[in-house]
Write a protein that holds these residues in place. Structure first.
Motif, PDB file in Angstrom:
ATOM      1  N   SER A 173       0.686  -1.254  -0.276  1.00  0.00           N
ATOM      2  CA  SER A 173      -0.080   0.207   0.045  1.00  0.00           C
ATOM      3  C   SER A 173       1.031   1.078   0.023  1.00  0.00           C
ATOM      4  CB  SER A 173      -0.829  -0.007   1.315  1.00  0.00           C
ATOM      5  OG  SER A 173      -1.793   1.193   1.347  1.00  0.00           O
ATOM      6  N   LYS A 215     -11.413   1.545   8.111  1.00  0.00           N
ATOM      7  CA  LYS A 215     -11.279   0.581   7.298  1.00  0.00           C
ATOM      8  C   LYS A 215     -10.525  -0.770   7.823  1.00  0.00           C
ATOM      9  CE  LYS A 215     -10.539   3.409   3.038  1.00  0.00           C
ATOM     10  NZ  LYS A 215      -9.517   3.354   1.535  1.00  0.00           N
ATOM     11  N   ALA A 216     -10.572  -1.942   7.210  1.00  0.00           N
ATOM     12  CA  ALA A 216     -10.138  -3.050   7.789  1.00  0.00           C
ATOM     13  C   ALA A 216      -9.167  -3.607   6.803  1.00  0.00           C
ATOM     14  CB  ALA A 216     -11.056  -3.945   8.622  1.00  0.00           C
ATOM     15  N   TYR A 217      -8.297  -4.525   7.247  1.00  0.00           N
ATOM     16  CA  TYR A 217      -7.513  -5.226   6.076  1.00  0.00           C
ATOM     17  C   TYR A 217      -8.279  -6.716   5.457  1.00  0.00           C
ATOM     18  CZ  TYR A 217      -3.686  -7.359   3.551  1.00  0.00           C
ATOM     19  OH  TYR A 217      -2.727  -7.691   2.506  1.00  0.00           O
ATOM     20  N   THR A 237      -5.762  -5.640   0.563  1.00  0.00           N
ATOM     21  CA  THR A 237      -6.008  -4.254   0.862  1.00  0.00           C
ATOM     22  C   THR A 237      -6.667  -3.817   2.067  1.00  0.00           C
ATOM     23  OG1 THR A 237      -7.890  -3.809  -0.409  1.00  0.00           O
ATOM     24  CG2 THR A 237      -5.863  -3.613  -1.428  1.00  0.00           C
ATOM     25  N   TYR A 238      -6.465  -2.746   2.361  1.00  0.00           N
ATOM     26  CA  TYR A 238      -7.325  -2.243   3.372  1.00  0.00           C
ATOM     27  C   TYR A 238      -8.689  -1.664   2.680  1.00  0.00           C
ATOM     28  CZ  TYR A 238      -4.120  -2.377   7.533  1.00  0.00           C
ATOM     29  OH  TYR A 238      -3.560  -2.915   8.358  1.00  0.00           O
ATOM     30  N   ASN A 291      -2.435   2.276  11.777  1.00  0.00           N
ATOM     31  CA  ASN A 291      -3.373   0.693  11.964  1.00  0.00           C
ATOM     32  C   ASN A 291      -3.070   0.207  13.193  1.00  0.00           C
ATOM     33  OD1 ASN A 291      -3.201   1.256   8.904  1.00  0.00           O
ATOM     34  ND2 ASN A 291      -1.315   0.125   8.840  1.00  0.00           N
ATOM     35  N   ASP A 335      -4.057   4.699   0.296  1.00  0.00           N
ATOM     36  CA  ASP A 335      -3.743   3.298   0.150  1.00  0.00           C
ATOM     37  C   ASP A 335      -3.796   2.511  -1.369  1.00  0.00           C
ATOM     38  OD1 ASP A 335      -6.400   3.485   0.057  1.00  0.00           O
ATOM     39  OD2 ASP A 335      -6.874   1.909   1.518  1.00  0.00           O
ATOM     40  N   ASP A 361      -7.027  -6.177  11.368  1.00  0.00           N
ATOM     41  CA  ASP A 361      -6.373  -5.091  11.356  1.00  0.00           C
ATOM     42  C   ASP A 361      -7.109  -3.916  11.085  1.00  0.00           C
ATOM     43  OD1 ASP A 361      -3.901  -6.621  12.041  1.00  0.00           O
ATOM     44  OD2 ASP A 361      -3.759  -7.123  10.209  1.00  0.00           O
ATOM     45  N   ASN A 412     -13.460  -0.817   2.808  1.00  0.00           N
ATOM     46  CA  ASN A 412     -14.482  -0.965   3.765  1.00  0.00           C
ATOM     47  C   ASN A 412     -15.711  -1.449   2.843  1.00  0.00           C
ATOM     48  OD1 ASN A 412     -14.963   1.005   1.878  1.00  0.00           O
ATOM     49  ND2 ASN A 412     -14.960   2.728   3.121  1.00  0.00           N
ATOM     50  N   LYS A 449      -7.772   0.445  10.144  1.00  0.00           N
ATOM     51  CA  LYS A 449      -6.945   1.682   9.765  1.00  0.00           C
ATOM     52  C   LYS A 449      -7.695   2.729   9.935  1.00  0.00           C
ATOM     53  CE  LYS A 449      -4.721   1.534   5.844  1.00  0.00           C
ATOM     54  NZ  LYS A 449      -3.447   2.399   6.091  1.00  0.00           N
ATOM     55  N   TYR A 457     -12.226 -10.227   6.582  1.00  0.00           N
ATOM     56  CA  TYR A 457     -11.143  -9.316   7.721  1.00  0.00           C
ATOM     57  C   TYR A 457     -10.863 -10.119   8.653  1.00  0.00           C
ATOM     58  CZ  TYR A 457     -13.343  -5.715   4.620  1.00  0.00           C
ATOM     59  OH  TYR A 457     -14.083  -5.083   3.503  1.00  0.00           O
TER      60      TYR A 457
END
Length: 425
Positions: free
Chosen positions: A138, A277-279, A285-286, A241, A204, A325, A288, A327, A317
């Motif tokens: 990213s 956001k989350a991984y 990728t991060y 993060n 990202d 994870d 949503n 963000k 996720y």
């Protein structure tokens, strides 16, 4: 004597009926709330946040574990105003995949073809076709005016549609170029491009190479990847993060309906939008995608509460050990340096089931013995055994009850025959 005994019994029986009626009249219960789903306790950070853009200015992660006025502070840092190299001639010579990169399918480090050095990233087809992604780290491209992408790629018997270049815009992957249509024929080809499309000027940005249905005897290779950005003015950004571990032993995946992420924070600039956001393990990728809200939150300069719920595809996720994870990043960055204080950041799961809250506003203890869930097509009765003292309010959890969609009615019945009704939708 016999007549007197009968009269006496009649009087006693009449007194007992009056007592029951009196107690029934004195009962007064209500259902104050009905919730679909049962929430776990909060899972909070157990280690320090990773700041990829910005800086930590005060406190530590323990200040974000409870809502108590203790907080951790972060500040945006400036970027832009000049060129910056984000990936510097990656030729896949060392650890595979390189730090921050990910690879799926048949992507591997191989030495049979290399444009520079000994190795390249190689994808070999097989059988009736293989597919896989090679994905870059990213890259923070907020406030950028242009992104330059430069790499070499090798075509070995590829067909149109076999090898695609894709870019990530912060929420979705876009197929940007069919490389075999851009330059075909066996051998190494040089690809370079300067992006000025602002949809990619995000915190990202990523690149990936998609080998799609590559057959036996076909292969693709990537080498010497360089990515840089250029901007004419300085802007400030913050990107951090944190990792949160859900207890999958207590809350097994089959019981989880959704995951909520909750933030209490204070920012001293109301002109920027902040987003959680989350991984995503599928897209690397991060993201949503699947969140109930994707528009982010604009602060008020006071203490703000911002929550999102992963309602669709939460499994994408959460890692096998329960780690998710998360963000926090600003969008719509500007020339104002912002300080952000985080009082709380955590995640919790919502399981299948129903929570009813009962309230006894009468003067007697009541015994609740049955619960009805009804709608226009279904009537379900459940045995319960709850004692509620006078003036007591008590939540009642049932993981075997799922509320119907649309309008419904919940009714609770006491041992004395009184009822309370709640209507919801």
């Amino acid at each position: 004597m016999i007549i007197l005994a009968i009269v006496s019994n009649l009087v006693l029986w009449n007194y007992e009926m009056n007592q029951v009626d009196w107690e029934k009249i004195k009962e007064n219960i209500s259902i104050t709330n009905v919730e679909d789903g049962i929430y776990s306790s909060w899972f909070v950070a157990q280690s320090e946040y990773v700041v990829t853009s910005g800086s930590r200015t005060n406190g530590d992660y323990t200040g974000t574990q409870t809502i108590d006025g203790n907080y951790e502070s972060f500040s945006e840092t400036a970027s832009g105003g000049s060129g910056e190299t984000l990936i510097d001639g990656e030729s896949f010579e060392d650890t595979w995949p390189p730090a921050g990169w990910s690879a799926t399918g048949n992507w591997a480090q191989e030495s049979n073809y290399a444009h520079d050095g000994t190795f390249s990233a190689d994808f070999d087809g097989s059988g009736g076709g293989e597919s896989g992604y090679l994905t870059s780290p990213s890259m923070n491209c907020l406030g950028t005016d242009a992104i330059t992408v430069d790499f070499w790629w090798n075509d070995r018997a590829l067909d149109d549609g076999d090898f695609m270049l894709q870019y990530y815009d912060g929420s979705s992957w876009n197929t940007h170029q069919d490389l075999n249509q851009e330059a075909s024929g066996n051998g190494w080809h040089h690809y370079t491009e300067t992006l000025t499309d602002s949809q990619y000027f995000v915190s990202d940005f990523q690149i990936r190479w998609f080998a799609d249905n590559v057959w036996s005897g076909e292969s693709a290779h990537v080498d010497e990847v360089t990515v840089s950005k250029d901007s004419s003015a300085s802007v400030y950004s913050l990107d951090l993060n944190g990792s949160f571990v859900i207890d999958l032993g207590t809350y097994p995946p089959e019981d989880i309906k959704s995951i909520e992420i909750y933030l209490r924070f204070r920012a001293d600039d109301a002109g920027e939008n902040w987003i959680l956001k989350a991984y995503n393990l599928v897209t690397s990728t991060y993201s949503n995608v699947g969140f109930n809200s994707t528009e982010g939150y604009t602060p008020t300069l006071g203490w703000d509460y911002y929550a999102v719920e992963i309602t669709d595809g939460w499994q994408n996720y959460v890692q096998g050990d329960g780690t998710i994870d998360v963000k926090l990043v600003d969008e719509g960055v500007d020339s104002i340096q912002t300080e952000v204080r985080i009082d709380f950041l955590g995640a919790r799961v919502k399981t299948y089931g129903t929570r009813c809250t009962f309230q006894n506003v009468g003067g007697l203890t009541v015994h609740l013995v049955s619960l009805w869930i009804t709608n226009s097509t279904d009537h379900q009765r459940y045995d319960i055994n709850i004692y509620l003292n006078s003036a007591e309010t008590k939540p009642y959890l049932r993981d075997d009850i799922t509320l119907p969609t649309g309008g419904y009615t919940v009714k609770v019945v006491t041992e004395r025959g009184n009822t309370a009704v709640y209507s919801g939708s």
